[in-house]
Each structure stands twice: as C-alpha cells, then as structure tokens.
Design a protein around this motif. Structure first.
Motif, PDB file in Angstrom:
ATOM      1  N   ASP A  84      13.958   7.254   3.990  1.00  0.00           N
ATOM      2  CA  ASP A  84      14.521   7.941   2.833  1.00  0.00           C
ATOM      3  C   ASP A  84      16.041   7.788   2.893  1.00  0.00           C
ATOM      4  O   ASP A  84      16.681   8.297   3.815  1.00  0.00           O
ATOM      5  CB  ASP A  84      14.122   9.418   2.926  1.00  0.00           C
ATOM      6  N   PRO A  85      16.637   7.089   1.921  1.00  0.00           N
ATOM      7  CA  PRO A  85      18.097   6.884   2.005  1.00  0.00           C
ATOM      8  C   PRO A  85      18.867   8.200   1.996  1.00  0.00           C
ATOM      9  O   PRO A  85      19.954   8.296   2.550  1.00  0.00           O
ATOM     10  CB  PRO A  85      18.420   6.046   0.764  1.00  0.00           C
ATOM     11  N   HIS A  86      18.298   9.228   1.352  1.00  0.00           N
ATOM     12  CA  HIS A  86      19.012  10.508   1.268  1.00  0.00           C
ATOM     13  C   HIS A  86      19.178  11.162   2.633  1.00  0.00           C
ATOM     14  O   HIS A  86      20.118  11.916   2.846  1.00  0.00           O
ATOM     15  CB  HIS A  86      18.293  11.448   0.305  1.00  0.00           C
ATOM     16  N   SER A  87      18.247  10.885   3.533  1.00  0.00           N
ATOM     17  CA  SER A  87      18.389  11.520   4.843  1.00  0.00           C
ATOM     18  C   SER A  87      19.518  10.865   5.644  1.00  0.00           C
ATOM     19  O   SER A  87      20.069  11.488   6.548  1.00  0.00           O
ATOM     20  CB  SER A  87      17.070  11.483   5.610  1.00  0.00           C
ATOM     21  N   GLY A 135       0.853  -1.192   0.000  1.00  0.00           N
ATOM     22  CA  GLY A 135       0.000   0.000   0.000  1.00  0.00           C
ATOM     23  C   GLY A 135       0.879   1.229   0.000  1.00  0.00           C
ATOM     24  O   GLY A 135       2.082   1.150  -0.229  1.00  0.00           O
ATOM     25  N   ASP A 136       0.287   2.376   0.232  1.00  0.00           N
ATOM     26  CA  ASP A 136       1.034   3.601   0.281  1.00  0.00           C
ATOM     27  C   ASP A 136       1.591   3.788   1.691  1.00  0.00           C
ATOM     28  O   ASP A 136       1.007   3.312   2.651  1.00  0.00           O
ATOM     29  CB  ASP A 136       0.135   4.798  -0.067  1.00  0.00           C
ATOM     30  N   PRO A 137       2.711   4.512   1.796  1.00  0.00           N
ATOM     31  CA  PRO A 137       3.226   4.766   3.143  1.00  0.00           C
ATOM     32  C   PRO A 137       2.264   5.644   3.929  1.00  0.00           C
ATOM     33  O   PRO A 137       1.595   6.497   3.357  1.00  0.00           O
ATOM     34  CB  PRO A 137       4.559   5.480   2.896  1.00  0.00           C
ATOM     35  N   SER A 138       2.191   5.410   5.209  1.00  0.00           N
ATOM     36  CA  SER A 138       1.319   6.219   6.050  1.00  0.00           C
ATOM     37  C   SER A 138       2.148   6.825   7.169  1.00  0.00           C
ATOM     38  O   SER A 138       3.159   6.267   7.571  1.00  0.00           O
ATOM     39  CB  SER A 138       0.211   5.340   6.653  1.00  0.00           C
ATOM     40  N   PRO A 139       1.715   8.001   7.659  1.00  0.00           N
ATOM     41  CA  PRO A 139       2.522   8.646   8.713  1.00  0.00           C
ATOM     42  C   PRO A 139       2.471   7.867  10.022  1.00  0.00           C
ATOM     43  O   PRO A 139       1.568   7.065  10.249  1.00  0.00           O
ATOM     44  CB  PRO A 139       1.876  10.021   8.842  1.00  0.00           C
ATOM     45  N   PHE A 140       3.475   8.153  10.842  1.00  0.00           N
ATOM     46  CA  PHE A 140       3.523   7.507  12.158  1.00  0.00           C
ATOM     47  C   PHE A 140       2.434   8.025  13.058  1.00  0.00           C
ATOM     48  O   PHE A 140       2.046   9.179  12.986  1.00  0.00           O
ATOM     49  CB  PHE A 140       4.849   7.843  12.860  1.00  0.00           C
ATOM     50  N   GLN A 141       1.997   7.152  13.940  1.00  0.00           N
ATOM     51  CA  GLN A 141       1.112   7.633  14.979  1.00  0.00           C
ATOM     52  C   GLN A 141       1.911   7.917  16.252  1.00  0.00           C
ATOM     53  O   GLN A 141       1.508   8.696  17.086  1.00  0.00           O
ATOM     54  CB  GLN A 141      -0.008   6.627  15.270  1.00  0.00           C
ATOM     55  N   ALA A 142       3.059   7.296  16.374  1.00  0.00           N
ATOM     56  CA  ALA A 142       3.894   7.486  17.566  1.00  0.00           C
ATOM     57  C   ALA A 142       5.333   7.698  17.111  1.00  0.00           C
ATOM     58  O   ALA A 142       5.708   7.286  16.026  1.00  0.00           O
ATOM     59  CB  ALA A 142       3.805   6.253  18.463  1.00  0.00           C
ATOM     60  N   PRO A 143       6.134   8.384  17.911  1.00  0.00           N
ATOM     61  CA  PRO A 143       7.524   8.597  17.503  1.00  0.00           C
ATOM     62  C   PRO A 143       8.281   7.281  17.313  1.00  0.00           C
ATOM     63  O   PRO A 143       8.066   6.319  18.049  1.00  0.00           O
ATOM     64  CB  PRO A 143       8.130   9.418  18.644  1.00  0.00           C
ATOM     65  N   ALA A 144       9.142   7.250  16.308  1.00  0.00           N
ATOM     66  CA  ALA A 144       9.879   6.025  16.000  1.00  0.00           C
ATOM     67  C   ALA A 144      11.159   5.915  16.815  1.00  0.00           C
ATOM     68  O   ALA A 144      11.834   4.898  16.791  1.00  0.00           O
ATOM     69  CB  ALA A 144      10.225   5.994  14.510  1.00  0.00           C
ATOM     70  N   GLY A 145      11.486   6.955  17.498  1.00  0.00           N
ATOM     71  CA  GLY A 145      12.720   6.928  18.287  1.00  0.00           C
ATOM     72  C   GLY A 145      13.701   7.949  17.751  1.00  0.00           C
ATOM     73  O   GLY A 145      13.661   8.286  16.575  1.00  0.00           O
ATOM     74  N   ALA A 146      14.561   8.439  18.644  1.00  0.00           N
ATOM     75  CA  ALA A 146      15.520   9.460  18.256  1.00  0.00           C
ATOM     76  C   ALA A 146      16.283   9.025  17.020  1.00  0.00           C
ATOM     77  O   ALA A 146      16.615   7.857  16.857  1.00  0.00           O
ATOM     78  CB  ALA A 146      16.495   9.718  19.409  1.00  0.00           C
ATOM     79  N   GLY A 147      16.592   9.919  16.141  1.00  0.00           N
ATOM     80  CA  GLY A 147      17.340   9.584  14.940  1.00  0.00           C
ATOM     81  C   GLY A 147      16.433   8.993  13.887  1.00  0.00           C
ATOM     82  O   GLY A 147      16.426   9.435  12.750  1.00  0.00           O
ATOM     83  N   TRP A 148      15.658   8.028  14.266  1.00  0.00           N
ATOM     84  CA  TRP A 148      14.773   7.371  13.297  1.00  0.00           C
ATOM     85  C   TRP A 148      13.734   8.338  12.763  1.00  0.00           C
ATOM     86  O   TRP A 148      13.377   8.280  11.594  1.00  0.00           O
ATOM     87  CB  TRP A 148      14.079   6.172  13.949  1.00  0.00           C
ATOM     88  N   ASP A 149      13.270   9.225  13.639  1.00  0.00           N
ATOM     89  CA  ASP A 149      12.241  10.159  13.196  1.00  0.00           C
ATOM     90  C   ASP A 149      12.707  10.972  12.005  1.00  0.00           C
ATOM     91  O   ASP A 149      11.932  11.361  11.145  1.00  0.00           O
ATOM     92  CB  ASP A 149      11.878  11.124  14.336  1.00  0.00           C
ATOM     93  N   ARG A 150      14.015  11.238  11.965  1.00  0.00           N
ATOM     94  CA  ARG A 150      14.527  12.091  10.907  1.00  0.00           C
ATOM     95  C   ARG A 150      14.617  11.346   9.579  1.00  0.00           C
ATOM     96  O   ARG A 150      14.430  11.935   8.519  1.00  0.00           O
ATOM     97  CB  ARG A 150      15.893  12.634  11.308  1.00  0.00           C
ATOM     98  N   VAL A 151      14.944  10.066   9.629  1.00  0.00           N
ATOM     99  CA  VAL A 151      15.128   9.337   8.367  1.00  0.00           C
ATOM    100  C   VAL A 151      13.836   8.676   7.889  1.00  0.00           C
ATOM    101  O   VAL A 151      13.679   8.413   6.703  1.00  0.00           O
ATOM    102  CB  VAL A 151      16.229   8.254   8.491  1.00  0.00           C
ATOM    103  N   ALA A 152      12.939   8.425   8.830  1.00  0.00           N
ATOM    104  CA  ALA A 152      11.743   7.682   8.444  1.00  0.00           C
ATOM    105  C   ALA A 152      10.673   8.642   7.957  1.00  0.00           C
ATOM    106  O   ALA A 152      10.409   9.659   8.585  1.00  0.00           O
ATOM    107  CB  ALA A 152      11.222   6.893   9.641  1.00  0.00           C
ATOM    108  N   THR A 153      10.103   8.351   6.808  1.00  0.00           N
ATOM    109  CA  THR A 153       9.042   9.207   6.307  1.00  0.00           C
ATOM    110  C   THR A 153       7.688   8.669   6.733  1.00  0.00           C
ATOM    111  O   THR A 153       6.675   9.302   6.529  1.00  0.00           O
ATOM    112  CB  THR A 153       9.106   9.316   4.782  1.00  0.00           C
ATOM    113  N   GLY A 154       7.647   7.460   7.277  1.00  0.00           N
ATOM    114  CA  GLY A 154       6.381   6.902   7.718  1.00  0.00           C
ATOM    115  C   GLY A 154       6.494   5.395   7.853  1.00  0.00           C
ATOM    116  O   GLY A 154       7.588   4.854   8.041  1.00  0.00           O
ATOM    117  N   MET A 155       5.331   4.752   7.758  1.00  0.00           N
ATOM    118  CA  MET A 155       5.319   3.292   7.823  1.00  0.00           C
ATOM    119  C   MET A 155       4.764   2.786   6.510  1.00  0.00           C
ATOM    120  O   MET A 155       4.022   3.479   5.826  1.00  0.00           O
ATOM    121  CB  MET A 155       4.426   2.801   8.947  1.00  0.00           C
TER     122      MET A 155
END
Lengths: 145, 781
Positions: free
Chosen positions: A131-134, A99-119
């Motif tokens: 996102d590999p670029h992050s 399916g399409d990526p969806s945003p987080f409902q809860a923080p993914a953890g320090a550092g991860w929040d910056r690289v993760a665009t969602g689930m």
C-alpha cells in the motif's frame, strides 16, 4: 477485469502497487530537505509547479538510507489532498494481476510487514503487494523517535 | 422558469442581507422614513414576485408584513419593538422559505399564522418569536449582489493563476539560462504582464467588502442586548474595506463571538453603568481599516474592562499559570490571559457567551489565518480587541532567508525588523545555555535558525543577520539567520501533514527557480526553541541586569550561580555588568595573577586559581562603576530577590557572607573585596601617562616601566587627557592638556643647556622620581 499492478523495485525487492493509486512515475529534479521532519521525509520536490513531498521508502521501511546521488525515480501518489512522491530504485513494469491478493503465510520482514498487505500473483511470479499510503505514513512514531 | 426562480432566490437573498441592519436601525429611529421605505420595498417586492411564481406562503407572509408597514407609513400606527420583532420574524421566515425553495426542503407552515398574528397591534409575545428565529441561516450570508459564481470556481481560478505565475517564473528562468531571440523575450514580457493582470483581477474577485460581515452585527447586537436587558449602541465603521472571501468566512465566527462577549461580559447593566457615572447605553464599536497589507478590525466597548485580578486567580486555579510566573506578569500579560483555554471572567456561564467557545478559540481561529489578536483593557473604561489579519490567504508577502545552506521564507506579517549582527544597536549575551539579544535596550530571547532546524551551520557563513519576529499571539524573539535575501510575494500552499508535523513550517511555496521553499511558522519556531509565548520578552527583561544607574542603585536582586568549584554563590545583580563567554586562551597567568583579555582590555580574573582546562569559560563582568573585573563561574542558576539578612563571613575574603535563598544557603560574593584585592582601582582612578605613538623605544622600553608604577598608558595626541605627557627632545613639545605635567626625555646624557628641563632617558632614578612625584600629586589631589 483484473487489477493493474505497477511493479517497482524498493530496497532490492520487487513490489507490486495497485496502479490505480499511482498518478505517475517521475524522475525528480532536485530535492529540498525538510529539516526537523520525520526521517522518512526525504524532502520536497517540484513537479509542474506542484510541490511533492518526497518519501524515502527505505527509511519508511526502517532500512538504512540509500546511498546519495542515486537517480530520484519516484512514483507519484495523491493522498489526502496532497501529492507525495515515493522514491523507488526502479519502475519495472505495469502488468495485470493474476488474481486477488492473498495474505502472507510467513512474515515478510521488519518494516515490510507494515507496508505489505499481502502477496499477489502477476505474470507467473508471486510479488509483495504493498500500500503506497503506508510508505507515506512512515514508521510508527515510537520507533521513529 | 427555473432560471427565473433562481434569480428570484438570489435577489431575495441579497436584499435580505442588506436588510438586517436596516430593520434594527429603523427600530432605533422609528421616525426614519428612509429605512421604513427600504423594508417596505423589500416585502413589497417579495409579495409581487410570489404572486408571479405562485408561492402562496411567501405571498401571505409578505402581504401581512406589507400591510403592517403600510399602516406605519401612513401614520396610522407607531412602530414599537413588538412590531419590529414581528417584522423581523417574518423576514427571517421569508429567508428560510427562500432557502427551502432552493434546496427543495419543506418547512412546517403551522406557525406562519402565528407570525402573521404577531403583527397585529398589542401582541406582546412577539419578542420571543423574534429571538427564536434570530439565527440567520448560514447559507444566507454567503452571497453578495451582482452575478453569482460558485466559490469552488473562484478557488479553481485562483489556483490556476497561481500555477500560471509559477510556470511563468520557470519560463523566465529558462529564458535567462538560454538567452536568445529578442522576439521571444518580448512575447514573454507580454504574457508575463497578462498573467500579472489576471492574477490581480482574480485576487480582487475573491475580495469582498467587509460589509457583508458587518451587516449581520446590528441584528446580533439587538438580539443579545434584548435578551440580557442591556442597552447597546453599535457603531460600525469601515465596511468598505475589502478582504479575501475566505478570510471573511474565517473571521465571521470569531467576530460574532467577540461582539457577543463584549455585550455579555463587557458592558454593564444600565443601572450599574449609571452608578458608575456612565451613560446607561453602552457603546460598542466595530471598525475595520486597511493598514498596509493587513486588515485591522477593532471591537471596542466602554464597559467595565477586564478584571485582571480575577483572571490571574482563575489561571492559577486552572493550573495555566504558576504563582512565580503570575507575580512577574505585567498588566498587558495579565489581560492576555483571556486568550488562555478554559478561562472566562464571567462569574456564571451565560446562555450568550458560555457556549464552550472562549477567547482561546477566537484566537486559534485568527491565528489559523495568519492573523494576530491583541487586547487592551482599561478598568472601568472598556476593552478593545484588535484583530490583525492578512489580506489574503494564498499570496502572502514573505522574506526569504537562508540557514544551513538552504532557503526558507518567513511571513512578513510577523517580522518587526531586520538587523545586522555586530551593528551598534545590537548586543548579544549568552546567559547559561541561552542567548539574549538586546536591541536598543529591548531584550528578547535569540534563537538561531540552524538550531531550530537542527542542522549544522554552513561554516563559511557565520550567522550574520537578526530578524526580530513577533509571532501571532506570542512575544517577540530574535531569529539569527545566515543571510536575508529578498522580499517576495509567494503563492503559499499548505504543506503535507508529515511536513507540518515538524511543527515549524506553515506551508510550502515555489521559488523563482522552481525549487520548493518552506515557509517557516514563527510561533512554531518559538515553541520549538522553548520560548514560552507569554513571558518570553518579560522574563529575560527581569533576568538581566538593568543598565541604568538609577535602577542599579536600588537593585537588591541577586544573580545566583554555581562557581567553578561547584559552590552555590550569589552576587548582587547591580554589580554585574554582563555575562560573557571567553575562550580559555584569553586567560593568562601574568603579572602575578590570572587575567583575561576581553575586548582588547585586560581584566583581573577571580573565581578561579588556575587556567581552566575547558576550551571556553563563562565569566561575570563585575563593575564598581569605574573598573571592571572578571569572575569565572560554571553556570547561572537563577535570579532571586535579596531577602532576609546577610550573615557575615568570619574572615574577609571574596565571600562577604551567607544569605538564604529559597531555604538554601548561598555564599554572597563581595565585589568590594574582589576589587580591593585585584588592586586595580579601575582605569579611571589610575593616573594616565600619554606617550607619543609610534616610538619603539618608548613603546618597548619605557612603557612597561611606567605601567609598573601604576600608570595607564595611552597614546598622546589631540584631545587626549593625561596626568603626565612624555615627549622626546627631538619633537616639538606637544601641547600638554590642562593639568598635565610634561616630561621631556632626551637621548643624550648631557642637558642641552641651562633651561633644559628634560631628563636623560636612561636616568632611571630621575625618571622614577618624576613619575612618582606626579603620581603622588594625583593620588593626593
């Protein structure tokens, strides 16, 4: 058509990258350090006479450095005219997204929040969609300093 | 048909490019039939082609120009500047139309008529038309005659060959690792040779004659000179020098800007020139030549030169320069301020050069391609700018070095010299936290590669080599590296932004073993090490004692330092031989005072009463010309001139008096008192006693006694001068040097005979008398 995902393991987590952003999966031979560069720059490595800038994904997430001597498995990411290799612990699979990526409902953890665009869902599992670029951008300067 | 049109466009462009200079030359010498014919041929060709392709506008323009030129050729008309301008305007328009043909754009046709009218005799306003149309469209410049290839294709070929070179290198390595078949190796050799040839050829494909850069200059000069009412003669030389296509593009704008600048700010108006006794027509010379793997481009004018005073004033006003620094700048450094951002000597911003592009931008552009720019100015006589650029951007000669156990490359263009640490021509001093290398009297800051990189040196390899580096636009410094490996031609590629962000790398390359190697950036390293670009070489020159006796005698500067008991003190710079770091274990309380062992000599140590607890101690080596003395201190504060009077101290002691430096009291050390107190009037003043080397009794028993009498003991031998020479009775009497007393010692209490002048070696009183007597003589004499 559903997006293809590359599932890699970084810092013990399974992470999904959009496969379209990944050029190849390689095992790096040797690493030339770059003294003075940001901490998440692990060094340089050569791939078929090209120079890859190797990104220490754990450092990019501001996690402790991986123990040295591990196999240098990396995903190759072209970005801005240069080619980067983001170190991963393992590449598990390439699957079709459920399916399409969806945003987080809860923080993914320090550092991860910056690289993760969602689930994103793939093969009945909910994965971190990153996102590999992050990883290449690394931690913000104020944190790195 | 399309193909024919394309050929026509390409041909016209090529001719246009070559023509720009011809027209200006023709204007300068209207009688020059050859130039006229050249221009005529161009418009004629265009006219002919236009008829073929049915291009009425081009046909009308070229026809009109042809008619006018035909009149001139037939002698019916004399060319004047109005005519030249009109012809230029038409040729410009032809260029625009040809471009438009290619891109399919439309160009308004209304003023074609006006251009054609301007060709008629007596049309004054033609001048302005020419100026408005002065800019040759950028795209027009790029091509050259012969076949046309897209630049992208050339770039792809080049990068393909670069990869081939690297692949060959890797193959070579693998073959070395697994030597095998002779046949394979022979085949490899062939491939290798082929690749080298292809690389060579492709490198040359990318080369372009610098002519293509210079061709536009006559026109630029003409237009600007006309606009400013100045008379300029342009002299262009060295157009056949070849340069990488990319480099030519990179140099084009800086060069044009420098030419504009020279005419606008450098050359004076004709009246001012005549008043200064110079010909009314200014000379502007642009020349290129190849020197090794560099291209030198000089832009010289014979104008007024750089007003360095005003430049300094501006720099001060702009806050680029502090007054202290300004006072220390030499003339060359003042002139170099022209490269600082935001400074321009022109009193008013003019339309020509005041377009927000300064020499700072010129320098930045030149440096970006790994080049250098220097300026030389002679007031009233002119300015000369010299650009040094590498031949090509992609393959650069480099030196590989190692530091911190890793290999790096340094561009050869920045390297002045390679030296071995510890050779006679190199001296390294530590001043405060900084190190300074002196190479044949030239002082420059020294930085260690390991420190710049922030890595720990590999213990086994003490850093043994010094590389003198002159970075682009900066002052020289010495880089200390562990080892120097090889000169190599490296295929350099830009590094990724996060690597460039480190600020000390210029790119990456692959070594023969296939491993990536970082190319160091000489300016970046200097910046990282905190060397201020403009004053790097000059400041240490001022901050260090001058060794020559003449200078030292007049030297009224003070070295300000903080003593170990945390008092601010000063000493005359002339008395300071050098500053050194000594290990604490070189310091001993011996013979009633502190002494330090230095270079296998013992110097009295002042400045402290106890052996310091720190592992190392910094000392000043003071000299009175003959003797030396060590003075322990904590840190250097600064160098300052001795101004104002010295308030004498109340009691004689190590402090001679108090001086004011920058409003602060400083105790001035009295070297005279220190030397007197140390009681060693220097080696030279002490009588010398020569003893035969290798005799343990003399060495261990007699020598201390002789030394306690104030002698300096040396080993006897040929050519050793001494005041007294001691010899045993069992050895043949050594030839005593001129003026020396020979003292023979015998092992037996009884003299051997009447004539025996020797002394029994345990006859202390006789020995003392003999040695004392000699000493007195020396002291009196």
């Amino acid at each position: 058509m559903a997006e293809l995902l590359l599932i890699a393991r970084i810092a013990g987590r399974r992470v999904a990258f959009p496969a379209s952003q990944i050029e190849a999966v390689v095992e790096l031979e040797g690493l030339t350090p770059v003294p003075g560069a940001a901490p998440h720059i692990a060094g340089l490595s050569a791939l078929r006479s090209r120079v890859l800038t190797v990104i220490d994904s754990r450092a990019a997430l501001e996690l402790a450095h991986a123990a040295p001597g591990e196999a240098l498995e990396a995903i190759v990411v072209p970005s801005g005219g240069h080619t980067y290799a983001v170190l991963v612990e393992a590449v598990d699979d390439v699957v079709e997204a459920g399916g399409d990526p969806s945003p987080f409902q809860a923080p993914a953890g320090a550092g991860w929040d910056r690289v993760a665009t969602g689930m994103i869902e793939a093969e009945g599992e909910l994965l971190l969609f990153a996102d590999p670029h992050s990883f290449i951008a690394g931690p913000p300067l104020s944190v790195a300093a | 048909m399309d193909e024919l049109i394309n050929d026509f466009i390409a041909e016209t462009r090529d001719m246009l490019l070559a023509l720009g200079g011809e027209i200006v030359a023709w204007e300068a010498a209207p009688g020059d039939r050859e130039r006229l014919d050249e221009i005529f041929r161009f418009v004629h060709t265009v006219k002919g082609n236009c008829g073929f392709f049915d291009l009425p506008r081009l046909a009308a323009l070229s026809h009109a120009a042809e008619d006018a030129l035909a009149d001139v050729r037939a002698g019916r008309r004399t060319p004047d500047s109005a005519l030249v301008s009109a012809v230029l305007a038409i040729i410009d328009r032809i260029g625009e139309l040809v471009m438009a043909l290619e891109t399919g754009e439309a160009i308004a046709s209304e003023d074609d008529e006006q251009l054609i009218r301007a060709l008629a005799p007596g049309q004054g306003p033609a001048e302005t038309i020419a100026v408005e149309a002065a800019e040759i469209p950028a795209d027009l410049r790029k091509s050259q005659r012969s076949i046309r290839l897209s630049v992208d294709l050339l770039d792809r070929m080049m990068s393909g060959v670069s990869d081939a070179v690297l692949a060959r290198n890797e193959l070579a390595r693998r073959l070395r690792e697994n030597p095998g078949d002779m046949g394979v190796e022979a085949a490899f050799e062939r491939v290798s040779t082929c690749i080298a040839e292809i690389r060579d050829a492709i490198t040359r494909t990318r080369m372009q004659r610098i002519d293509s850069l210079f061709a536009a200059l006559p026109r630029v000069v003409r237009d600007i000179a006309g606009e400013l009412g100045k008379q300029v003669r342009l002299d262009v030389d060295g157009g056949d020098v070849e340069l990488d296509r990319e480099m030519i593009e990179m140099i084009r704008d800086p060069l044009t800007h420098m030419v504009r600048n020279a005419i606008d700010h450098g050359l004076e108006l004709p009246a001012a020139r005549e008043a200064a006794g110079k010909p009314a027509t200014g000379m502007l010379s642009v020349c290129a030549r190849q020197s090794g793997n560099q291209i030198l481009i000089e832009v010289a004018d014979d104008g007024a030169g750089i007003d360095s005073e005003r430049l300094v004033a501006k720099a001060l006003a702009a806050g680029v320069l502090t007054p202290e620094r300004a006072a220390r700048l030499n003339n060359a450094q003042r002139n170099a301020l022209i490269f600082e951002a935001g400074l321009s000597t022109a009193q008013e911003v003019t339309a020509i050069s005041g377009r927000g592009v300064g020499m700072d931008v010129v320098r930045a552009n030149i440096e970006r391609i790994g080049g250098l720019i220097d300026v030389e100015s002679r007031p009233g006589r002119g300015v000369k700018f010299t650009i040094r650029a590498p031949l090509t951007l992609t393959i650069i000669p480099a030196l590989t070095v190692s530091g911190g156990g890793q290999t790096f490359a340094i561009p050869r263009s920045a390297i002045e010299e390679i030296l071995r640490v510890g050779s006679d021509s190199v001296r390294i001093d530590t001043i405060g936290g900084a190190r300074v290398a002196t190479v044949r009297g030239r002082r420059m800051p020294m930085i260690a590669l390991c420190d710049v990189l922030g890595v720990v040196p590999v213990a086994a390899t003490a850093e043994r080599r010094l590389i003198l580096i002159k970075p682009a636009g900066g002052a020289s410094y010495a880089l200390n590296v562990a080892a120097v490996h090889d000169h190599e031609e490296l295929v350099v590629k830009p590094a990724a932004p996060p690597v460039m962000a480190a600020g000390i790398y210029a790119g990456t390359t692959l070594a023969d073993d296939g491993k990536p190697v970082l190319l160091l950036d000489p300016s970046g390293m200097a910046a990282r090490a905190g060397i201020r670009a403009e004053e790097a070489e000059a400041a240490p020159r001022a901050a260090l004692p001058v060794e020559t006796a003449g200078a030292a005698a007049r030297d009224e500067r003070l070295l300000l330092f903080r003593s170990l008991d945390n008092v601010r003190r000063a000493v005359r710079l002339a008395a300071v031989e050098r500053i050194e770091d000594v290990p604490a274990d070189a310091i001993r309380m011996s013979g009633g005072r502190l002494r330090v062992t230095l270079d296998s000599r013992i110097l009295p140590l002042a400045g402290t009463d106890t052996i310091p607890e720190t592992p190392r101690l910094r000392i000043l080596r003071l000299t009175d010309g003959a003797a030396e003395l060590a003075y322990a201190f904590a840190e250097v504060i600064d160098i300052a001139p001795l101004t104002g009077e010295i308030r004498p101290a109340r009691n004689p002691g190590q402090v001679a008096g108090v001086v004011l430096v920058d409003g602060e009291q400083m105790e001035l050390i009295d070297p005279y008192w220190l030397f007197a107190e140390a009681g060693e009037n220097g080696d030279a003043a002490r009588p010398v006693c020569a003893i035969p080397p290798g005799d343990p009794w003399l060495e261990n028993m007699l020598r201390p006694m002789i030394e306690s009498l104030g002698y300096r003991v040396v080993a006897a031998g040929e050519g050793v001068s001494a005041d007294i020479v001691i010899a045993g009775d069992d050895t043949p009497a050594p030839a005593a040097p001129q003026g020396a007393t020979l003292l023979r010692l015998r092992a037996t209490p009884q003299p051997a005979g009447e004539a025996d002048g020797s002394i029994y070696r345990y006859d202390r009183a006789a020995l003392l008398a003999a040695l004392g007597g000699v000493r007195k003589e020396t002291a009196n004499g």
